[in-house]
Scaffold this motif. Structure first.
Motif, short mmCIF file in Angstrom:
data_model
loop_
_atom_site.label_atom_id
_atom_site.label_comp_id
_atom_site.label_asym_id
_atom_site.label_seq_id
_atom_site.Cartn_x
_atom_site.Cartn_y
_atom_site.Cartn_z
N UNK A 1 23.00 43.95 82.95
CA UNK A 1 21.71 44.66 82.99
C UNK A 1 21.89 46.12 82.58
N UNK A 2 22.94 46.75 83.08
CA UNK A 2 23.20 48.15 82.73
C UNK A 2 23.47 48.30 81.24
N UNK A 3 24.09 47.30 80.64
CA UNK A 3 24.37 47.33 79.20
C UNK A 3 23.09 47.48 78.41
N UNK A 4 22.09 46.71 78.76
CA UNK A 4 20.82 46.80 78.03
C UNK A 4 20.14 48.15 78.26
N UNK B 1 20.71 55.37 74.91
CA UNK B 1 21.57 56.16 74.02
C UNK B 1 21.48 55.75 72.55
N UNK B 2 20.55 54.87 72.21
CA UNK B 2 20.45 54.41 70.82
C UNK B 2 20.21 55.57 69.86
N UNK B 3 19.34 56.49 70.21
CA UNK B 3 19.01 57.60 69.30
C UNK B 3 20.09 58.67 69.28
N UNK B 4 21.08 58.51 70.11
CA UNK B 4 22.20 59.46 70.11
C UNK B 4 23.41 58.89 69.38
N UNK C 1 26.27 52.93 70.72
CA UNK C 1 25.91 51.53 70.94
C UNK C 1 26.56 51.03 72.24
N UNK C 2 25.90 50.07 72.90
CA UNK C 2 26.40 49.51 74.16
C UNK C 2 26.18 48.01 74.13
N UNK C 3 27.27 47.25 74.28
CA UNK C 3 27.21 45.80 74.24
C UNK C 3 28.10 45.21 75.33
N UNK C 4 28.07 43.89 75.46
CA UNK C 4 28.95 43.19 76.40
C UNK C 4 29.37 41.86 75.81
N UNK C 5 30.53 41.40 76.24
CA UNK C 5 31.01 40.05 75.95
C UNK C 5 31.11 39.31 77.28
N UNK C 6 30.48 38.15 77.36
CA UNK C 6 30.46 37.37 78.60
C UNK C 6 31.32 36.12 78.41
N UNK D 1 27.56 47.73 63.20
CA UNK D 1 26.77 48.92 63.51
C UNK D 1 25.30 48.68 63.84
N UNK D 2 24.77 47.47 63.54
CA UNK D 2 23.37 47.20 63.80
C UNK D 2 23.17 46.36 65.07
N UNK D 3 24.22 46.22 65.87
CA UNK D 3 24.12 45.44 67.10
C UNK D 3 24.29 46.37 68.30
N UNK D 4 23.28 46.40 69.16
CA UNK D 4 23.38 47.12 70.43
C UNK D 4 22.49 46.42 71.46
N UNK D 5 22.88 46.51 72.73
CA UNK D 5 22.14 45.83 73.78
C UNK D 5 22.38 44.34 73.82
#
Length: 236
Positions: free
Chosen positions: A156-159, A165-168, A171-176, A219-223
């Motif tokens: 949840x925190x990842x999203x 921070x997207x506009x900064x 990027x923030x992602x997770x692997x489950x 670079x186009x993957x976040x959340x």
């Protein structure tokens, strides 16, 4: 360091998935700051090891401070540290709860804060956390409440962080992961564990490392919460 090298911080880096992540980034010639409780010094000049409990804010501070002193910046943070305690919910002790929260959530909080502060200075960076498929897909007979509470919280925190921070440029992602062949699971349990996903096999630590490399280079993957679990999260 060359301009193409990235500086990668990896927590829980001494064995299993963490060690595989370190090796995978080194194969790309990136430099690594590796931390865990019992990690040993490395003979690789491009791997800085910092021993300590990542749930201790002083450890997180040392990891970032020493990484900056050696390599000058932080480009990627891999939050891999974590533990699993499998018990019926009512049998968990206060020590169980404290240990799981410390490793899975508190460590994530401290070091991610510090890393993002540095990433903001360069308007770029990537945070990727290793969570757990079982955090959002419960199975009868598999005790997963503390995993759901902590690793699910990191999902949840990842999203939330991805949007904040997207506009900064961060990027923030997770692997489950699903069930991975690692020191966490004794060999005698492997046959039973294979039955928990449609592919009927255990994942390899390299499967998780490769997923992290993919996200780091996308670079186009976040959340994104990328499930690497043999189809476990899709159903049985």
């Amino acid at each position: 360091m060359s301009t193409s090298q990235r500086v990668v911080v990896v927590t829980g880096a001494s064995q299993g998935i963490g060690a595989a992540i370190v090796q995978a980034f080194r194969k790309l010639d990136h430099v690594v700051v590796a931390t865990s409780r019992l990690i040993e010094p490395s003979d690789d000049a491009n791997v800085l090891t910092v021993a300590g409990d990542i749930g201790n804010p002083a450890t997180a501070q040392r990891v970032i401070t020493e990484g900056l002193a050696r390599f000058g910046r932080i480009d990627t943070l891999v939050n891999n540290a974590g533990i699993y305690v499998g018990k019926p919910f009512t049998e968990h002790t206060l020590d169980d709860y404290a240990a799981v929260v410390n490793a899975n959530m508190t460590g994530f909080f401290y070091i991610t804060q510090l890393a993002i502060v540095e990433m903001e200075k360069q308007s770029s960076g990537h945070v990727v956390s290793v969570t757990a498929s079982i955090a959002d897909t419960a199975y009868s007979g598999v005790y997963s409440v503390l995993a759901a509470l902590t690793k699910g919280g990191v999902n949840a925190a990842t999203k939330s962080l991805a949007i904040e921070y997207a506009r900064k440029g961060i990027r923030v992602n997770a692997v489950a992961p699903g069930i991975i062949k690692s020191p966490m699971h004794p060999p005698e349990a492997h046959n039973a564990l294979r039955a928990l996903n449609p592919l009927k096999r255990l994942g390899e630590v390299s499967d998780i490392a490769e997923a992290i490399l993919y996200l780091d280079a996308a670079p186009f993957i976040t959340g994104e919460i990328l499930h690497v679990d043999g189809g476990q999260s899709a159903g049985r």
